[in-house]
Design a protein around this motif. Structure first.
Motif, PDB file in Angstrom:
ATOM      1  N   ALA A  50       0.832  -1.205   0.000  1.00 45.44           N
ATOM      2  CA  ALA A  50       0.000   0.000   0.000  1.00 45.44           C
ATOM      3  C   ALA A  50       0.862   1.249   0.000  1.00 45.44           C
ATOM      4  CB  ALA A  50      -0.925  -0.015   1.220  1.00 45.44           C
ATOM      5  N   ARG A  51       1.921   1.248   0.794  1.00 40.42           N
ATOM      6  CA  ARG A  51       2.816   2.406   0.837  1.00 40.42           C
ATOM      7  C   ARG A  51       3.476   2.642  -0.509  1.00 40.42           C
ATOM      8  NH1 ARG A  51       8.966   2.584   2.752  1.00 40.42           N
ATOM      9  NH2 ARG A  51       9.220   4.847   3.027  1.00 40.42           N
ATOM     10  N   ASP A  52       4.054   1.593  -1.087  1.00 42.33           N
ATOM     11  CA  ASP A  52       4.753   1.725  -2.361  1.00 42.33           C
ATOM     12  C   ASP A  52       3.797   2.217  -3.451  1.00 42.33           C
ATOM     13  OD1 ASP A  52       6.308   1.433  -4.675  1.00 42.33           O
ATOM     14  OD2 ASP A  52       7.327  -0.326  -3.909  1.00 42.33           O
ATOM     15  N   ALA A  53       2.609   1.611  -3.509  1.00 42.29           N
ATOM     16  CA  ALA A  53       1.649   1.975  -4.545  1.00 42.29           C
ATOM     17  C   ALA A  53       1.163   3.406  -4.386  1.00 42.29           C
ATOM     18  CB  ALA A  53       0.476   1.002  -4.522  1.00 42.29           C
ATOM     19  N   LEU A 381      -5.392 -10.013 -10.337  1.00 38.35           N
ATOM     20  CA  LEU A 381      -5.341 -10.446  -8.948  1.00 38.35           C
ATOM     21  C   LEU A 381      -3.925 -10.904  -8.666  1.00 38.35           C
ATOM     22  CD1 LEU A 381      -6.453 -11.543  -6.187  1.00 38.35           C
ATOM     23  CD2 LEU A 381      -6.914 -13.695  -7.413  1.00 38.35           C
ATOM     24  N   LEU A 382      -3.312 -10.357  -7.623  1.00 37.11           N
ATOM     25  CA  LEU A 382      -1.981 -10.783  -7.197  1.00 37.11           C
ATOM     26  C   LEU A 382      -2.090 -11.354  -5.791  1.00 37.11           C
ATOM     27  CD1 LEU A 382       1.430  -9.105  -7.701  1.00 37.11           C
ATOM     28  CD2 LEU A 382       0.766  -9.752  -5.390  1.00 37.11           C
ATOM     29  N   SER A 383      -1.737 -12.632  -5.641  1.00 42.08           N
ATOM     30  CA  SER A 383      -1.739 -13.292  -4.336  1.00 42.08           C
ATOM     31  C   SER A 383      -0.301 -13.560  -3.917  1.00 42.08           C
ATOM     32  CB  SER A 383      -2.519 -14.607  -4.384  1.00 42.08           C
ATOM     33  OG  SER A 383      -3.882 -14.369  -4.707  1.00 42.08           O
ATOM     34  N   ILE A 384      -0.036 -13.384  -2.616  1.00 41.56           N
ATOM     35  CA  ILE A 384       1.322 -13.514  -2.086  1.00 41.56           C
ATOM     36  C   ILE A 384       1.408 -14.757  -1.216  1.00 41.56           C
ATOM     37  CG2 ILE A 384       3.114 -12.413  -0.692  1.00 41.56           C
ATOM     38  CD1 ILE A 384       1.562  -9.740  -1.287  1.00 41.56           C
ATOM     39  N   PHE A 385       2.369 -15.607  -1.538  1.00 44.39           N
ATOM     40  CA  PHE A 385       2.655 -16.803  -0.754  1.00 44.39           C
ATOM     41  C   PHE A 385       4.049 -16.658  -0.167  1.00 44.39           C
ATOM     42  CE2 PHE A 385      -0.515 -17.945  -3.812  1.00 44.39           C
ATOM     43  CZ  PHE A 385      -1.326 -18.888  -3.191  1.00 44.39           C
ATOM     44  N   ALA A 396       7.314  -5.682  -2.007  1.00 48.11           N
ATOM     45  CA  ALA A 396       6.375  -4.669  -2.505  1.00 48.11           C
ATOM     46  C   ALA A 396       6.819  -4.145  -3.868  1.00 48.11           C
ATOM     47  CB  ALA A 396       6.268  -3.528  -1.498  1.00 48.11           C
ATOM     48  N   GLU A 397       8.104  -3.893  -4.032  1.00 49.03           N
ATOM     49  CA  GLU A 397       8.591  -3.434  -5.336  1.00 49.03           C
ATOM     50  C   GLU A 397       8.304  -4.450  -6.426  1.00 49.03           C
ATOM     51  OE1 GLU A 397      12.353  -0.442  -4.406  1.00 49.03           O
ATOM     52  OE2 GLU A 397      12.734  -2.428  -5.240  1.00 49.03           O
ATOM     53  N   HIS A 398       8.572  -5.711  -6.131  1.00 44.34           N
ATOM     54  CA  HIS A 398       8.344  -6.761  -7.133  1.00 44.34           C
ATOM     55  C   HIS A 398       6.856  -6.922  -7.425  1.00 44.34           C
ATOM     56  CE1 HIS A 398      12.446  -8.618  -5.877  1.00 44.34           C
ATOM     57  NE2 HIS A 398      12.601  -7.706  -6.814  1.00 44.34           N
ATOM     58  N   ALA A 399       6.013  -6.742  -6.398  1.00 40.84           N
ATOM     59  CA  ALA A 399       4.567  -6.812  -6.624  1.00 40.84           C
ATOM     60  C   ALA A 399       4.117  -5.702  -7.572  1.00 40.84           C
ATOM     61  CB  ALA A 399       3.824  -6.716  -5.287  1.00 40.84           C
ATOM     62  N   LEU A 400       4.629  -4.495  -7.373  1.00 42.53           N
ATOM     63  CA  LEU A 400       4.273  -3.385  -8.260  1.00 42.53           C
ATOM     64  C   LEU A 400       4.795  -3.612  -9.667  1.00 42.53           C
ATOM     65  CD1 LEU A 400       2.676  -0.736  -7.508  1.00 42.53           C
ATOM     66  CD2 LEU A 400       3.395  -2.136  -5.578  1.00 42.53           C
ATOM     67  N   ASP A 401       5.967  -4.252  -9.800  1.00 38.32           N
ATOM     68  CA  ASP A 401       6.468  -4.609 -11.136  1.00 38.32           C
ATOM     69  C   ASP A 401       5.494  -5.536 -11.848  1.00 38.32           C
ATOM     70  OD1 ASP A 401       8.735  -3.102 -10.760  1.00 38.32           O
ATOM     71  OD2 ASP A 401      10.013  -4.803 -10.196  1.00 38.32           O
ATOM     72  N   PRO A 405       2.110  -3.600 -15.824  1.00 42.83           N
ATOM     73  CA  PRO A 405       1.488  -3.737 -17.150  1.00 42.83           C
ATOM     74  C   PRO A 405      -0.038  -3.619 -17.121  1.00 42.83           C
ATOM     75  CG  PRO A 405       3.129  -5.452 -16.793  1.00 42.83           C
ATOM     76  CD  PRO A 405       2.905  -4.784 -15.468  1.00 42.83           C
ATOM     77  N   HIS A 406      -0.638  -3.945 -15.989  1.00 41.79           N
ATOM     78  CA  HIS A 406      -2.095  -3.913 -15.885  1.00 41.79           C
ATOM     79  C   HIS A 406      -2.615  -2.531 -15.484  1.00 41.79           C
ATOM     80  CE1 HIS A 406      -2.149  -8.318 -16.097  1.00 41.79           C
ATOM     81  NE2 HIS A 406      -1.134  -8.288 -15.252  1.00 41.79           N
ATOM     82  N   LEU A 407      -1.833  -1.807 -14.668  1.00 41.67           N
ATOM     83  CA  LEU A 407      -2.310  -0.535 -14.135  1.00 41.67           C
ATOM     84  C   LEU A 407      -1.740   0.667 -14.869  1.00 41.67           C
ATOM     85  CD1 LEU A 407      -2.275  -1.303 -10.295  1.00 41.67           C
ATOM     86  CD2 LEU A 407      -4.196  -1.365 -11.880  1.00 41.67           C
ATOM     87  N   GLY A 408      -0.597   0.501 -15.520  1.00 40.21           N
ATOM     88  CA  GLY A 408      -0.070   1.546 -16.382  1.00 40.21           C
ATOM     89  C   GLY A 408       0.477   2.777 -15.687  1.00 40.21           C
ATOM     90  N   PHE A 409       0.935   2.682 -14.427  1.00 43.07           N
ATOM     91  CA  PHE A 409       1.509   3.844 -13.750  1.00 43.07           C
ATOM     92  C   PHE A 409       2.935   4.075 -14.238  1.00 43.07           C
ATOM     93  CE2 PHE A 409       1.795   0.047 -11.117  1.00 43.07           C
ATOM     94  CZ  PHE A 409       3.149  -0.058 -10.878  1.00 43.07           C
ATOM     95  N   GLY A 410       3.387   5.302 -14.128  1.00 46.89           N
ATOM     96  CA  GLY A 410       4.684   5.650 -14.681  1.00 46.89           C
ATOM     97  C   GLY A 410       5.827   5.652 -13.688  1.00 46.89           C
ATOM     98  N   LYS A 411       5.568   6.048 -12.445  1.00 47.50           N
ATOM     99  CA  LYS A 411       6.645   6.205 -11.476  1.00 47.50           C
ATOM    100  C   LYS A 411       7.251   4.865 -11.095  1.00 47.50           C
ATOM    101  CE  LYS A 411       7.814   8.343  -7.041  1.00 47.50           C
ATOM    102  NZ  LYS A 411       7.330   9.124  -5.883  1.00 47.50           N
ATOM    103  N   GLY A 412       8.573   4.827 -10.982  1.00 49.92           N
ATOM    104  CA  GLY A 412       9.275   3.604 -10.639  1.00 49.92           C
ATOM    105  C   GLY A 412       9.532   3.480  -9.146  1.00 49.92           C
ATOM    106  N   PRO A 413      10.394   2.535  -8.744  1.00 54.40           N
ATOM    107  CA  PRO A 413      10.678   2.314  -7.319  1.00 54.40           C
ATOM    108  C   PRO A 413      11.204   3.580  -6.650  1.00 54.40           C
ATOM    109  CG  PRO A 413      11.530   0.515  -8.651  1.00 54.40           C
ATOM    110  CD  PRO A 413      11.096   1.570  -9.617  1.00 54.40           C
ATOM    111  N   TRP A 414      10.799   3.780  -5.404  1.00 54.89           N
ATOM    112  CA  TRP A 414      11.178   4.999  -4.687  1.00 54.89           C
ATOM    113  C   TRP A 414      11.468   4.774  -3.207  1.00 54.89           C
ATOM    114  CZ3 TRP A 414       8.120   6.574  -0.568  1.00 54.89           C
ATOM    115  CH2 TRP A 414       6.880   5.915  -0.451  1.00 54.89           C
TER     116      TRP A 414
END
Length: 537
Positions: A50-53, A381-385, A396-401, A405-414
């Motif tokens: 949530a923070r990263d996104a 849908l992304l599920s975490i095991f 979190a960074e890898h989840a956003l990666d 492609p599905h959400l189309g946001f521009g900003k990278g890892p921060w």
């Protein structure tokens, strides 16, 4: 013995104020506008995502069925560590990532993350010295260490603090570096940062079900008072931890080839076994390891176990056999022996590990695995095991990666260079900041102010506000818990019950009696609960 196994989910809830952005449908369900991402689960993975996104400009809603960090993330060994023993299972990628993260988190949250020097007594019949040296060499160099000291051999038979608590048969050993973390506070700080960047955080709110409809997820949420809310999301993140598979099958009506393997880990706390702030890592005959860690000044934290678990994750509890096991390991090494009656607190948690079909639960990977489903017009849908608290930020960074492609946001890892709330002190220098605060707030007793610094970092200025005398901070409810601290935690950190404050936002539950609990609960019932509508107390 005081034993706490799960959060107080039966605590009476009081009325909150509905979000002004919401509206009620004729059927009584509160409708809300669409969000980019719905995160289900308020543990460390959910809060980190949530923070990263939110920091990348996405509109995020996080829901947690209990309080933040109520379950797995709260019941850890409280370590940010590379996982020395994982080298034996050739988990080099995981160990490297975790080693790098130690120093990232040291810089981001110096108030709740601190360096530790671990002592590893050598037991020749278990692992030869050359193998340990090789492992420690890799441990020193895999992660590009800059802050933490390297490992070295030590003579435990010689006079000194490292060997003094140990039995005479322990002659040699090694030291190496890892870090301590206030685990439940790490979760809360990530949620706070997410909220301050625009995310909505709803605690004590359950995602009852979600279904795809018209290219988005339509989810039905229900809070502790039974009010229902409907939300549409472009993407859904299943960060439900031990409930990840249950939510997939029950809440979403879906199946996954990936499976979660529940493993119980239990800890005990006893009166402190030795002087000094150095922990020990103890090898056992079953090739497992057990930590003995200085805890809350007056205690030693001992853990953990690895036991297969198939019950309700919310009802997990330490068994007598686990307590005996931990006592036996400690008694093999320490001059001061312990027995179950010495335990002053115990806790157990369930690790939701990725099921890699390993026959030995101790060998089950601690790495994380994603299951991403959707695309081609279907909302993702992304599920975490799996996963571990040390690597939550990279997870979190890898989840956003995966979702980009599905959400189309521009900003990278921060997040690698961004401090967590309270961690923005000059040079991440906790000692210098503490000295500065002691000068600036000389009216606050030094032990109390030092605890506030270690708990809130720079945010303690918000807690103190314009106070100029200790009396301005309100009555002491017991153990140094002032009314001003309670007000701060309710207003800014989603604290609603005595359990939230005494066991998750602080560790004061170990230091106060039932009279403090009663006074605190009475105060909480007197004050109005802030609007949780925007999820930003």
């Amino acid at each position: 013995m005081r034993t706490e196994y799960r959060s107080d989910t039966k605590t009476r809830q009081r009325r909150t104020i509905e979000t002004p952005r919401s509206r009620a449908s004729p059927g009584g369900v509160i409708l809300s506008e669409q969000v980019d991402m719905l995160v289900v689960g308020g543990g460390i993975n959910g809060a980190g995502i949530a923070r990263d996104a939110a920091g990348r400009g996405l509109k995020v809603l996080l829901v947690e069925q209990d309080d933040l960090a109520s379950h797995t993330s709260r019941w850890s060994s409280k370590l940010i560590h590379g996982g020395l023993r994982y080298l034996e299972y050739y988990e080099f990628r995981l160990v490297r990532e975790a080693l790098i993260e130690r120093e990232v988190l040291l810089r981001a949250a110096p108030h709740i993350v601190r360096p530790l020097t671990f002592v590893l007594p050598h037991v020749p019949e278990m692992r030869p010295a050359w193998l340990i040296r090789l492992g420690l060499f890799l441990y020193d160099h895999l992660g590009g260490r800059e802050i933490l000291p390297g490992s070295k051999a030590v003579d435990l038979a010689a006079p000194g603090p490292y060997g003094a608590p140990l039995k005479p048969w322990v002659k040699r050993g090694f030291t190496y570096s890892d870090c301590w973390v206030e685990d439940s506070r790490l979760v809360v700080l990530n949620a706070m940062d997410a909220a301050e960047r625009g995310a909505e955080i709803l605690t004590r709110t359950r995602c009852e079900r979600a279904r795809r409809k018209d290219g988005t997820w339509t989810a039905e949420l229900v809070d502790a008072a039974g009010r229902r809310r409907q939300v549409r999301a472009r993407a859904l993140v299943n960060a439900a931890g031990p409930w990840v598979q249950r939510f997939l099958e029950g809440g979403l009506g879906m199946r996954s080839k990936k499976r979660v393997r529940l493993v119980k880990g239990s800890h005990i706390v006893v009166p402190k076994l030795y002087d000094g702030d150095h922990p020990y890592i103890l090898q056992n005959d079953d090739r497992r390891i057990v930590f003995a860690i200085p805890f809350e000044g007056r205690f030693t934290l001992i853990g953990t176990t690895d036991v297969p678990y198939e019950g309700d994750p919310a009802a997990v509890a330490i068994s007598p056999e686990e307590t005996d096991y931990l006592c036996r390991v400690v008694n093999r090494y320490f001059r001061r022996e312990i027995e179950p009656r010495d335990v002053v607190w115990a806790y157990a948690g369930v690790r939701p590990l990725y099921d890699d079909a390993s026959g030995n639960v101790s060998a089950v990977t601690r790495d994380y695995v994603f299951d991403v489903e959707g695309g081609d017009g279907r909302a993702p849908l992304l599920s975490i095991f799996g996963g571990k608290i040390t690597t939550y930020r990279k997870l979190a960074e890898h989840a956003l990666d995966k979702l980009r492609p599905h959400l189309g946001f521009g900003k990278g890892p921060w997040t690698a260079t961004a401090p967590l709330p309270g961690g923005d002190m000059p040079g991440a220098n906790l000692a210098a900041f503490t000295a500065q605060m002691l000068r600036a707030h000389a009216f606050v007793p030094e032990p109390l102010l030092c605890r506030w610094v270690r708990t809130y970092g720079t945010r303690l200025e918000r807690l103190i506000g314009g106070a100029r005398r200790l009396e301005d901070l309100g009555a002491d409810l017991g153990g140094g818990l002032l009314e001003a601290e309670v007000d701060y935690l309710v207003a800014h950190e989603w604290a609603r019950t005595a359990d939230d404050i005494l066991w998750r936002r602080t560790r004061l539950g170990l230091h106060v009696g039932e009279d403090t609990v009663a006074r605190l609960q009475a105060k909480l019932e007197e004050r109005p609960v802030p609007a949780q509508a925007a999820g930003r107390p």
